[in-house]
Design an enzyme around this catalytic site. Structure first.
Site, short mmCIF file in Angstrom:
data_model
loop_
_atom_site.label_atom_id
_atom_site.label_comp_id
_atom_site.label_asym_id
_atom_site.label_seq_id
_atom_site.Cartn_x
_atom_site.Cartn_y
_atom_site.Cartn_z
N SER B 271 0.83 -1.21 0.00
CA SER B 271 0.00 0.00 0.00
C SER B 271 0.86 1.26 0.00
O SER B 271 1.76 1.39 -0.82
CB SER B 271 -0.93 -0.07 1.21
OG SER B 271 -1.83 1.00 1.19
N ASP B 590 -8.55 -3.62 -6.36
CA ASP B 590 -8.49 -4.50 -5.20
C ASP B 590 -9.29 -3.93 -4.04
O ASP B 590 -8.98 -4.16 -2.88
CB ASP B 590 -7.04 -4.75 -4.78
CG ASP B 590 -6.37 -3.51 -4.21
OD1 ASP B 590 -7.00 -2.44 -4.20
OD2 ASP B 590 -5.22 -3.61 -3.77
N HIS B 643 -7.44 -5.54 -0.80
CA HIS B 643 -6.24 -4.76 -0.56
C HIS B 643 -5.38 -5.29 0.60
O HIS B 643 -4.17 -5.41 0.46
CB HIS B 643 -6.64 -3.31 -0.30
CG HIS B 643 -5.49 -2.36 -0.29
ND1 HIS B 643 -4.66 -2.20 -1.38
CD2 HIS B 643 -5.01 -1.53 0.65
CE1 HIS B 643 -3.74 -1.30 -1.10
NE2 HIS B 643 -3.93 -0.89 0.13
#
Lengths: 687, 688
Positions: B271, B590, B643
């Site tokens: 991320s 995602d 995610h």
């Protein structure tokens, strides 16, 4: 009237008994009864009605009471307790944080902050033996689900759940002193490694908190956690812990404006850091290759807390029979409990087996031999165990006046670290042979060990009875001969560990053999680094009786025992306050005798000596033990005990001042309560 | 309380006996009274009285039993059951849950670590984890009086117990300083260090734990794994200024390379950590004092591969809505389901306002504002994802996409993703020429909107005034380019602070001196990759989940203390158009990062020798198709593409382990693409 009413109240509960009682009342007090009768007369009619009505109802009403059984009342009680508990918990949470009266004393960090002390030098903490947490990274199937859980430290729940599995995973390999195949147990990293040993039992937490109050945080504090089971050099071989420490110190030095670090080792960490200082300046591959100026460049001062520089006699008791004072006391109080094999526990044997695989314990065996620790008839401690210094002895020490104290130190022969039988610990060495013949007779009666007992491996199984009896014959062992004793009874362990540690005194420090790492953790066989600006502090507690030597006896024969020796807990000094439960005590911090903690700072390194060629300044700071006054104080703000001293306000203040840049002069130089200077005088080490 | 208990306990237990006894007594007494009738009625009366009373007492106790006792009994029962179950649970062999699961779902596949360990893979390269935003734990080192007793306790991560106990105190401590973006005076919140920083976000909610456990199976341990935990609230350069985090990472990587015999590290950022590590790579080679002074070959010497998981290289649209109105899809849905709960100020909660005030002090959120402007994200009438059909079934995507492409793009009614924010649904669909937008940039601010009671909840909207808000709404449509102007307008302080740390443009000339400044380092479109031809860059991300891409906004109902804009949850697409739901247009991704942002750099921007990648570092795309867990027992699934849940995806873990054990990108299979990322990248006209 009132009394009658009260009786009737009682009668509601116990009708059968009271009916007779009422008759008595009737006789004695007719008038009152008449009144009662009158009152009850009214009820009588209504009761009569209700009695009639009640009869058909009874079938219905009997049912619910019947369900009210034992289980129900159990449930009821538990429910009530839970509710009460929650209620109290709730009230507790609602309480204002600072109840008047319960106000804790102001932490030293807050006080010093107000006087302008702020974070300056980065701090490195080096925990001691046992206090660091260990976690599992790879294990046998029995340790399923424990991945990255603490095996050592924390709540120790696994000991109870799967004790054998736990022991297996904490053991190291017998031969190499490293991981057994398929098992990886590693030190917990970070400050959490040793802030609390178990929930609520602080080790470094108080110090960390106080440091934080003057501005320290994760970036300028570092806990040099290492696997304390391994020998010091092996932590580098397996985990590169020393390289890590070096890199961390360099990083902190660079990121904090090139301020040198203050190192605060505790207990065995002191030896570990001594090893580190030699390692870091030694050339690779054995050393860290930091070059000869590394320590001078990076270290401002070393504040050793409860240093075990010259070893601790406790370690001997541990190796010989897996016991020390506490275990001996338990044995004295509940004989047979620890030795019972009914449950198949063999606790001590297991403990011994595991702890004998830990090389690090050998680093704590007394160093310097008879020169330091005394021989058969002489010891540097000329110590009187009178009540003035030892509160614990108050109860029996009422008759210990000054004269007797004098007698005591005449007769206590601390030099004999292990003696077999109380007489052997007291008589003059010339009288030994006579004792020897006596003892021999008793040994012949001893039954040979049962063959089926070999489940728990201790090296005692490999020893013949003759070897052991020879051990007994020798009667008394000094710090010098002790090593021979250990080599006899634990040959494998000593062979493994003596590659990593040495316990002698160097004649010529420039001898190239001293470049080997096995000498690095012995202050009597290494030179301090070339760092004239560095300062070394010895900070330790005094005023607590500390184990110094032991009276041993043979374990009760005829049993399935694999430890043939145990501390003779029945040996108490009648007039001699220093001997209690088979253990001779001297002044110290409960684990480390003053001699071991203070000698190097008081004499060995003081000024320019051959052990301290660059003349690093040393200071002795003693902290007198004062037991906590009440329960609210917990483990005390003025404790001098080996671990509890980490919460000692005076000690914390000293550390805070030094890390904030104070010099030793501002601190006040030496602060001595014990006889360390006198004792050191008596020790003849060439300096 | 104790007295009550005694009485009830006594009464309860005895309620059985007196009944029987009294009955017997009555019979006995009856006989007695017949026999001794002369002895006078007094005796009888007394006895009868007694019996009657004892009866009534029994009745009374039965009555009392009803409520309090019932409660106690009930609680007791539950507690006992609970303890009993707990005991059973603890006594249960640890392999039991797995056994049950296998009994129900059939044999589970071996975790990748076990499987690969059997194949003989061994730990080789040290691994560095770089956690993303929000997932790293933060702990308190110094606080105000209200945070008493929380020293070194987690404020972020863990159980979040303090949020409920003292919410305002918590918000106060989690906020940063408005002006500097650093600690407010008297408060020190620091990242938790070590692997524990982000292995679990909350108890039972893994982030890195599964990956760590699998790496440990092939021999990794603490010494060759490093969690580069940083304070994710700060701007990247500030982590170095305040905590020297970048220096720390550099030193640790150097240490690990040295202690593992010169093996280069494999970096696994997740991320926002992806951007953080991008920043790090520039920082470490830049000269001091701004950089780390590692020299031009540092990355080449120390890094084997960067395996970006779910990397928002070009930002995420979610960040815009977060900054603009402190909400995202989830909050918008919550608002739709229970209107008014979040906006109620009856209780004085003002939840969103507090959240907004707090998050606006976090510089790092600005690192995720969409980068590259209209070139990347599309203009008013154009977007690279055009033609993406949002149907729940992934398989049909390609067919429909093919069908759509044949139509005239302007007339297709295709979703105009380029308009990241539009006011009203009609505006979102209109042609650009039909939108009568009024420029807001010079609009008059003033007419102070807030009354005094709202003052304590600081959001910059109060300084904007009604005129300003109106102007914002009148502009109607915002693309990725004009979004920046919008944010500058509604949150000038924040953007001023952030502007010093982040940049969102596309570089014309990368050799320009100005790009040596650290504010460009985390923007892949304004930096060159380091000179490290042997390095490999992987972009690994999940696909197959609708992901927020553009929003339809509306005015909030007029109220005093509220954020004046919110997502218009009433807006849903027509039946054939699933892309618009609850005011949010979604594309493939995602769940957080759209495919475009995660994949573009590896698919095109860095592929081969480009100006952004002068040394020709090889890039690989690895997409993981989302398959939701089939049963509850699977937890968050072993094939998830979401995610965060992707960190438990077996295929992804296997890829990482293989690379960590020495495999190259080709050896693990090169590109693996499920989405249309290559097609979309084609449409983006970026000079390379």
């Amino acid at each position: 009237m009132a009394s009658v009413l009260r009786f009737r109240k009682l009668c509601f509960l116990e009708p059968a008994k009271c009916s007779s009682y009422d008759e008595k009342i009737k006789k004695t007090d007719k008038k009152q009864l008449f009144e009662t009768h009158k009152i009850d007369g009214k009820n009588y009619e209504s009761a009569n009605v209700s009695l009639l009505e009640e009869k058909p109802n009874k079938q219905h009403q009997r049912r619910p009471p019947k369900e009210w059984k034992c289980i129900d009342s159990c449930c009821w009680t538990i429910g009530l307790l839970c509710t009460l508990w929650w209620l109290l918990l709730f009230v507790y949470h609602c309480l204002p944080a600072n109840l008047p009266g319960l106000q804790p004393p102001e932490p030293p960090g807050a006080r010093l902050k107000r006087s302008g002390v702020t974070a300056l030098h980065p701090v490195v903490m080096v925990p001691g033996i046992v206090t660091g947490g260990l976690e599992l990274w790879e294990g046998r199937p029995c340790s399923d689900g424990l991945f990255r859980q603490r095996l050592w430290g924390g709540s120790f729940t696994e000991i109870f759940k799967r004790p054998m599995c736990w022991l297996e995973h904490l053991s190291l390999d017998n031969e190499t002193g490293l991981d057994p195949p398929g098992i990886r147990v590693r030190a917990v990293p970070g400050l959490v490694a040793a802030d609390y040993f178990a929930p609520g039992y602080f080790v470094w937490a108080i110090l960390i908190e106080n440091l934080a109050r003057i501005g320290y945080e994760g970036k300028n504090m570092y806990m040099a956690a290492y696997d304390w089971r391994l020998s010091f050099q092996n932590t580098e071989t397996r985990d590169q812990t020393l390289s890590r420490l070096k890199s961390k110190i360099e990083l902190m030095y660079a990121t904090n404006g090139y301020k040198k670090v203050v190192v605060v080792p505790h207990s065995m960490g002191v030896l570990y850091f001594l090893h580190f200082m030699k390692w870091v300046e030694a050339p690779p591959p054995m050393g860290g290759g930091g070059g000869p100026g590394w320590c001078a460049k990076h270290i401002k001062s070393i504040m050793n807390i409860g240093p075990a520089f010259l070893g601790v006699p406790k370690a001997v008791g541990n190796i010989l029979s897996a016991e020390s004072k506490d275990v001996a006391f338990i044995r004295a109080m509940a004989p047979g409990l620890l030795d019972s094999e009914i449950l198949g526990l063999q606790t001590l044997e297991h403990v011994m087996r595991v702890s004998r695989t830990w090389d690090s314990i050998i680093s704590l065996v007394p160093k310097g031999g008879e020169t330091i620790w005394g021989n058969l008839d002489w010891s540097p401690e000329d110590h009187a165990c009178d009540s003035a210094t030892h509160r614990q002895f108050d109860m029996k020490g009422n008759d210990t006046d000054g004269r007797r104290g004098f007698q005591v130190h005449e007769s206590t022969k601390y030099g004999r670290i292990v003696s077999f039988g109380k007489p052997a610990s007291e008589v003059h060495s010339s009288e030994f042979p006579s004792l020897r013949s006596q003892k021999k007779g008793s040994l012949h009666n001893a039954t040979p060990p049962v063959a089926s007992c070999g489940k728990v491996w201790t090296e005692y199984d490999d020893l013949s009875r003759e070897t052991i009896s020879k051990v007994f014959e020798n009667k008394a062992y000094t710090a010098g001969t002790l090593l021979d004793l250990l080599r006899t009874i634990a040959p494998k362990m000593m062979r493994r560990a003596e590659a990593h540690f040495s316990h002698g005194i160097a004649d010529d420090l420039d001898d190239p053999k001293y470049n080997d790492y096995k000498y690095w953790s012995n202050p009597l066989e290494t030179k301090l680094p070339e760092a004239p600006d560095m300062e070394i502090y010895c900070l330790y507690g005094v005023g607590i009786p500390t184990e110094r030597s032991y009276v041993y006896k043979e374990s009760p024969p005829g049993r399935c025992k694999s430890i043939p020796l145990q501390i003779d807990s029945s040996a108490d000094g009648n007039k001699n306050g220093c001997l209690k439960g088979g253990v001779y005590f001297v002044d110290g911090d409960e684990s480390v005798p003053v001699l071991s903690a203070g000698f190097m700072c008081a004499k060995g390194w003081r000024g320019k000596t051959r052990f301290n060629p660059s003349g690093i300044a040393t200071y002795v700071r003693e902290y007198k033990h004062k037991a906590p006054a009440n329960l609210l104080e917990g483990r005390g703000l003025e404790s001098g005990a080996h671990v509890d001293i980490m919460g000692n306000v005076a000690l914390i203040e000293d550390i805070l001042r030094v890390v904030a840049g104070a010099s030793s002069v501002e601190l006040g130089g030496d602060k001595i309560y014990s006889d360390i200077m006198k004792m050191s005088e008596k020790i003849n080490v060439r300096l | 309380m104790a007295i009550m208990r005694r009485r009830k306990g006594g009464g309860g237990k005895r309620s059985e006996n007196p009944e029987h006894q009294s009955d017997e007594n009555k019979e006995k007494k009856g006989k007695e009274s017949e026999e001794n009738s002369k002895s006078g009625s007094a005796n009888l009366n007394v006895n009868l009285n007694l019996n009657l009373h004892s009866g009534s007492v029994a009745k009374k106790s039965r009555k009392k039993w009803s409520c309090v006792d019932g409660c106690c009994w009930f609680i007791g029962c539950i507690c006992s059951m609970w303890w009993f179950l707990l005991f059973l649970y603890n006594a249960m062999p640890p392999s039991f849950p797995q056994y049950v699961t296998e009994a129900i779902t059939g044999p589970l596949p071996d975790p990748p670590g076990v499987k690969l360990a059997k194949d003989g893979l061994k730990a080789k390269h040290p691994v560095v984890f770089v956690p993303g935003i929000v997932t790293g734990g933060l702990e308190l080192w110094e606080g105000h009086a209200c945070a008493e007793g929380l020293f070194r306790k987690r404020l972020w991560g863990g159980t979040f117990g303090e949020v409920y106990k003292r919410p305002l105190c918590w918000v106060e401590h989690m906020s940063l300083d408005n002006e500097t973006g650093l600690d407010p005076p008297g408060i020190k919140i620091r990242p938790v260090s070590g692997l524990v920083a982000a292995d679990y976000f909350a108890p039972g909610y893994f982030v890195w734990a599964v990956l760590i456990a699998n790496l440990a199976r092939i021999g990794y341990e603490d010494k060759n794994m490093y969690m580069a935990a940083y304070d994710w609230r700060l701007s990247f350069q500030n982590t170095e200024v305040r905590d020297q985090t970048l220096s720390r990472i550099k030193s640790n990587i150097e240490l690990m390379v040295a202690t593992s015999g010169g093996k280069k590290v494999v970096v696994v950022p997740h991320s926002m950590g992806v951007l953080y590590f991008l920043h790090f790579m520039k920082w470490v080679e830049a000269p001091k004092p701004m950089g780390g002074g590692g020299g031009p070959n540092w990355c080449a010497e120390h890094i084997k591969a960067v395996m970006n998981i779910g990397g928002p290289f070009l930002g995420v649209p979610k960040a815009v809505s977060g900054l603009f109105s402190a909400e995202a899809k989830d909050i918008a849905i919550a608002r739709a389901i229970a209107p008014g709960v979040l906006d109620r100020d009856v209780f004085g909660f003002q939840t969103l306002q507090h959240v907004m005030r707090m998050t606006r002090t976090w510089d790092s959120t600005m690192s995720m504002i969409p980068k590259g402007g209209d070139t990347i994200w599309g203009g008013l009438d154009w977007s690279p994802e055009e033609g993406h059909a949002c149907s729940s079934k992934k398989n049909s995507n390609d067919q429909i996409a093919g069908y759509n492409r044949t139509e005239d793009l302007a007339n297709s009614g295709g979703v105009k993703y380029g308009r990241i924010i539009s006011f009203g649904k009609d505006v979102a669909d209109l042609r650009s020429s039909d939108i009568g937008s009024v420029d807001f940039r010079g609009a008059f601010k003033g007419n102070n909107l807030a009354n005094i009671t709202c003052r304590d909840v600081w959001t910059e909207y109060h300084d904007m005034g009604i005129g300003g808000i109106k102007a914002v709404a009148d502009y109607k449509v915002y693309t990725a380019g004009s979004i920046l102007d919008l944010l500058h307008f509604v949150a000038p302080k924040m953007m001023k602070r952030g502007g010093a740390h982040f940049s969102y443009g596309i570089a014309d000339d990368l050799s320009d001196k100005k790009y040596e400044h650290f504010k460009y380092w985390s923007n892949p479109l304004e930096t060159t990759l380091p000179n490290a031809p042997d390095m490999e860059i992987f972009s690994m991300y999940g696909v197959g989940i609708p992901t927020e891409r553009a929003y339809v906004y509306k005015f909030s109902p007029a109220a005093e203390c509220f954020i004046p804009f919110q997502i218009d949850t009433s807006v849903d697409g027509a039946d054939d158009n699933h892309c618009l739901q609850g005011g949010v247009y979604s594309v493939d991704g995602d769940e957080t990062v759209p495919v475009l942002s995660a994949g573009f750099m590896s698919a095109k921007g860095w592929r081969g020798k480009t100006r952004f990648n002068p040394s020709g570092i090889r890039t690989f795309l690895r997409e993981y198709n989302h398959a939701p867990p089939t049963t509850l027992l699977e937890g968050r699934g072993t094939q998830s593409g979401a995610h965060v849940d992707i960190m438990g995806n077996f295929a992804l873990i296997e890829d990482i382990i293989r690379v960590a054990a020495g495999a190259t990108g080709e050896e693990i299979g090169g590109d693996k693409v499920h989405s249309d990322i290559f097609k979309w990248s084609e449409r983006i006209k970026l000079r390379l």
